[in-house]
Design a protein around this motif. Structure first.
Motif, PDB file in Angstrom:
ATOM      1  N   LEU A  10     -66.929 -29.896 -31.721  1.00 27.12           N
ATOM      2  CA  LEU A  10     -66.895 -28.781 -30.789  1.00 27.12           C
ATOM      3  C   LEU A  10     -67.702 -29.526 -29.356  1.00 27.12           C
ATOM      4  O   LEU A  10     -66.912 -29.150 -28.204  1.00 27.12           O
ATOM      5  CB  LEU A  10     -67.434 -27.565 -31.178  1.00 27.12           C
ATOM      6  CG  LEU A  10     -67.273 -26.392 -30.239  1.00 27.12           C
ATOM      7  CD1 LEU A  10     -65.871 -25.954 -30.091  1.00 27.12           C
ATOM      8  CD2 LEU A  10     -68.206 -25.170 -30.809  1.00 27.12           C
ATOM      9  N   GLU A  11     -68.681 -29.952 -29.509  1.00 27.01           N
ATOM     10  CA  GLU A  11     -69.363 -30.827 -28.545  1.00 27.01           C
ATOM     11  C   GLU A  11     -68.406 -31.816 -27.986  1.00 27.01           C
ATOM     12  O   GLU A  11     -68.344 -31.896 -26.579  1.00 27.01           O
ATOM     13  CB  GLU A  11     -70.657 -31.408 -28.820  1.00 27.01           C
ATOM     14  CG  GLU A  11     -71.743 -30.425 -28.989  1.00 27.01           C
ATOM     15  CD  GLU A  11     -73.167 -31.192 -29.957  1.00 27.01           C
ATOM     16  OE1 GLU A  11     -74.179 -30.777 -29.832  1.00 27.01           O
ATOM     17  OE2 GLU A  11     -72.861 -32.127 -30.366  1.00 27.01           O
ATOM     18  N   GLY A  12     -67.740 -32.422 -28.773  1.00 27.15           N
ATOM     19  CA  GLY A  12     -67.010 -33.679 -28.275  1.00 27.15           C
ATOM     20  C   GLY A  12     -65.764 -32.935 -27.495  1.00 27.15           C
ATOM     21  O   GLY A  12     -65.550 -33.435 -26.176  1.00 27.15           O
TER      22      GLY A  12
ATOM     23  N   GLY B 150     -65.185 -33.407 -23.461  1.00 24.24           N
ATOM     24  CA  GLY B 150     -63.814 -34.070 -22.927  1.00 24.24           C
ATOM     25  C   GLY B 150     -63.301 -32.881 -21.852  1.00 24.24           C
ATOM     26  O   GLY B 150     -62.616 -33.330 -20.948  1.00 24.24           O
ATOM     27  N   SER B 151     -63.257 -31.683 -22.306  1.00 23.08           N
ATOM     28  CA  SER B 151     -62.997 -30.598 -21.172  1.00 23.08           C
ATOM     29  C   SER B 151     -63.641 -30.694 -20.002  1.00 23.08           C
ATOM     30  O   SER B 151     -62.903 -30.649 -18.912  1.00 23.08           O
ATOM     31  CB  SER B 151     -63.170 -29.024 -21.661  1.00 23.08           C
ATOM     32  OG  SER B 151     -62.513 -28.218 -21.169  1.00 23.08           O
ATOM     33  N   ALA B 152     -64.853 -30.941 -20.116  1.00 23.82           N
ATOM     34  CA  ALA B 152     -65.700 -31.129 -18.634  1.00 23.82           C
ATOM     35  C   ALA B 152     -65.475 -32.369 -17.895  1.00 23.82           C
ATOM     36  O   ALA B 152     -65.051 -32.276 -16.931  1.00 23.82           O
ATOM     37  CB  ALA B 152     -67.267 -31.092 -19.085  1.00 23.82           C
ATOM     38  N   LEU B 153     -65.075 -33.351 -18.792  1.00 31.14           N
ATOM     39  CA  LEU B 153     -64.506 -34.682 -18.118  1.00 31.14           C
ATOM     40  C   LEU B 153     -63.261 -34.375 -17.804  1.00 31.14           C
ATOM     41  O   LEU B 153     -62.935 -34.768 -16.229  1.00 31.14           O
ATOM     42  CB  LEU B 153     -64.556 -35.830 -19.178  1.00 31.14           C
ATOM     43  CG  LEU B 153     -64.436 -36.975 -18.769  1.00 31.14           C
ATOM     44  CD1 LEU B 153     -65.704 -37.549 -17.604  1.00 31.14           C
ATOM     45  CD2 LEU B 153     -64.315 -38.109 -19.846  1.00 31.14           C
TER      46      LEU B 153
END
Length: 126
Positions: free
Chosen positions: A5-7, A11-14
């Motif tokens: 989930l953190e990943g 990835g979404s933020a990136l």
């Protein structure tokens, strides 16, 4: 390590960060092409203005040349007119002298006729 989930969130933020940067790049490109368009348009206006100025300068040059030609013509006409007036006065004086001589000749002819008449009368009486 990091959870799935953190990943995914990272990835979404990136991805959002990348999209944001891409949008900024597009905005920069748009504004620079807008500036370029404005610059090209200004250059075009300058070119048109230069062309008009050259056209007006050429027209003014032609008018100046025509004015000079007209002034020369006026001088020639004045000179010619003065010459004609002088010639006219000379011919008028000549005509008056000729008229005077004609009157003198008519007077002499009249006197000669009267003399002839007198002689005829005299001959008749003889």
């Amino acid at each position: 390590g990091t959870s799935f989930l953190e990943g995914k969130m990272a990835g979404s933020a990136l991805r959002r960060k990348c999209e944001s940067l891409e949008a900024e790049i597009k905005a920069l490109k748009d504004s620079s092409s807008e500036k370029l368009r404005a610059k090209q348009e200004a250059h075009l206006h300058l070119t048109v203005a230069d062309s008009r100025i050259r056209h007006l300068q050429e027209a003014m040059k032609k008018m100046s040349e025509e004015n000079l030609r007209n002034e020369k013509l006026v001088r020639q006409l004045r000179s010619s007119n003065t010459g004609l007036m002088t010639e006219n006065a000379r011919l008028k004086a000549k005509m008056e002298a000729s008229h005077y001589r004609q009157q003198e000749l008519e007077k002499h002819a009249q006197e000669a006729n009267e003399g002839m008449e007198a002689m005829r009368r005299e001959l008749v009486t003889i």
